[in-house]
Design a protein around this motif. Structure first.
Motif, PDB file in Angstrom:
ATOM      1  N   LEU A  23     -44.041  75.763  65.824  1.00 43.68           N
ATOM      2  CA  LEU A  23     -43.653  77.299  65.744  1.00 43.68           C
ATOM      3  C   LEU A  23     -42.340  77.430  64.945  1.00 43.68           C
ATOM      4  N   GLN A  24     -41.660  76.430  64.684  1.00 45.00           N
ATOM      5  CA  GLN A  24     -40.489  76.759  63.811  1.00 45.00           C
ATOM      6  C   GLN A  24     -40.728  77.104  62.431  1.00 45.00           C
ATOM      7  N   LYS A  25     -40.076  77.939  61.684  1.00 46.33           N
ATOM      8  CA  LYS A  25     -40.284  78.356  60.407  1.00 46.33           C
ATOM      9  C   LYS A  25     -39.038  77.488  59.426  1.00 46.33           C
ATOM     10  N   ALA A  26     -39.600  77.209  58.235  1.00 45.75           N
ATOM     11  CA  ALA A  26     -38.707  76.616  57.382  1.00 45.75           C
ATOM     12  C   ALA A  26     -37.883  77.660  56.723  1.00 45.75           C
ATOM     13  N   SER A  27     -36.912  77.260  56.395  1.00 45.62           N
ATOM     14  CA  SER A  27     -35.721  78.128  55.513  1.00 45.62           C
ATOM     15  C   SER A  27     -36.144  78.279  54.072  1.00 45.62           C
ATOM     16  N   CYS A  55     -42.647  68.768  56.102  1.00 42.27           N
ATOM     17  CA  CYS A  55     -42.163  68.180  57.023  1.00 42.27           C
ATOM     18  C   CYS A  55     -40.547  68.277  56.922  1.00 42.27           C
ATOM     19  N   THR A  56     -40.139  69.070  56.036  1.00 37.12           N
ATOM     20  CA  THR A  56     -38.492  69.310  56.007  1.00 37.12           C
ATOM     21  C   THR A  56     -38.228  70.668  56.464  1.00 37.12           C
ATOM     22  N   ARG A  81     -43.270  72.447  59.509  1.00 36.75           N
ATOM     23  CA  ARG A  81     -42.814  73.851  59.666  1.00 36.75           C
ATOM     24  C   ARG A  81     -43.620  74.874  59.214  1.00 36.75           C
ATOM     25  N   ARG A  82     -43.551  76.212  59.544  1.00 35.40           N
ATOM     26  CA  ARG A  82     -44.316  77.231  59.085  1.00 35.40           C
ATOM     27  C   ARG A  82     -43.766  77.534  57.734  1.00 35.40           C
ATOM     28  N   TRP A  83     -44.607  77.965  56.746  1.00 37.59           N
ATOM     29  CA  TRP A  83     -44.118  78.543  55.548  1.00 37.59           C
ATOM     30  C   TRP A  83     -44.621  80.055  55.452  1.00 37.59           C
TER      31      TRP A  83
END
Length: 104
Positions: A23-27, A55-56, A81-83
């Motif tokens: 559930l974490q978003k990518a920066s 994956c980063t 990560r979610r984009w």
């Protein structure tokens, strides 16, 4: 008695997604804005895409022909990560950019 059990079951199903990155978003980075020499000018939104490795922690909004390289590692789907949606990477004044940063 059933409510606590149902709450525990729901928590058990959701906790791995939260802790493992699902559930974490990518920066989001905008390298074409930060260093215009990395990217050719864009003429339309179709030339701007999100690029990176799920994956980063980072994803880049850049021209499809930008001179960018990304680490080629793999990970389980739970760690990806979610984009942002593709529509958030746009051609603005001939530069691919999202303006999202960490705020999306």
């Amino acid at each position: 008695m059933r409510r606590p059990a149902a709450a525990l079951l729901a928590l058990a199903l959701v906790a791995p997604l939260i802790t493992c990155g699902g559930l974490q978003k990518a920066s989001v980075d905008d390298p074409c804005v930060d260093d215009p020499e990395l990217c050719p000018p864009c003429a339309s939104d179709d030339e701007c895409v999100f690029q990176g490795n799920a994956c980063t922690d980072y994803v880049a909004c850049a021209h499809v022909n930008a001179e960018l390289a990304f680490v080629q590692i793999g990970c389980s789907e739970a760690l990806e990560r979610r984009w942002p949606d593709d529509e958030a990477c746009l051609c603005v004044e001939s530069v691919c950019q999202s303006g999202l940063g960490d705020d999306w």
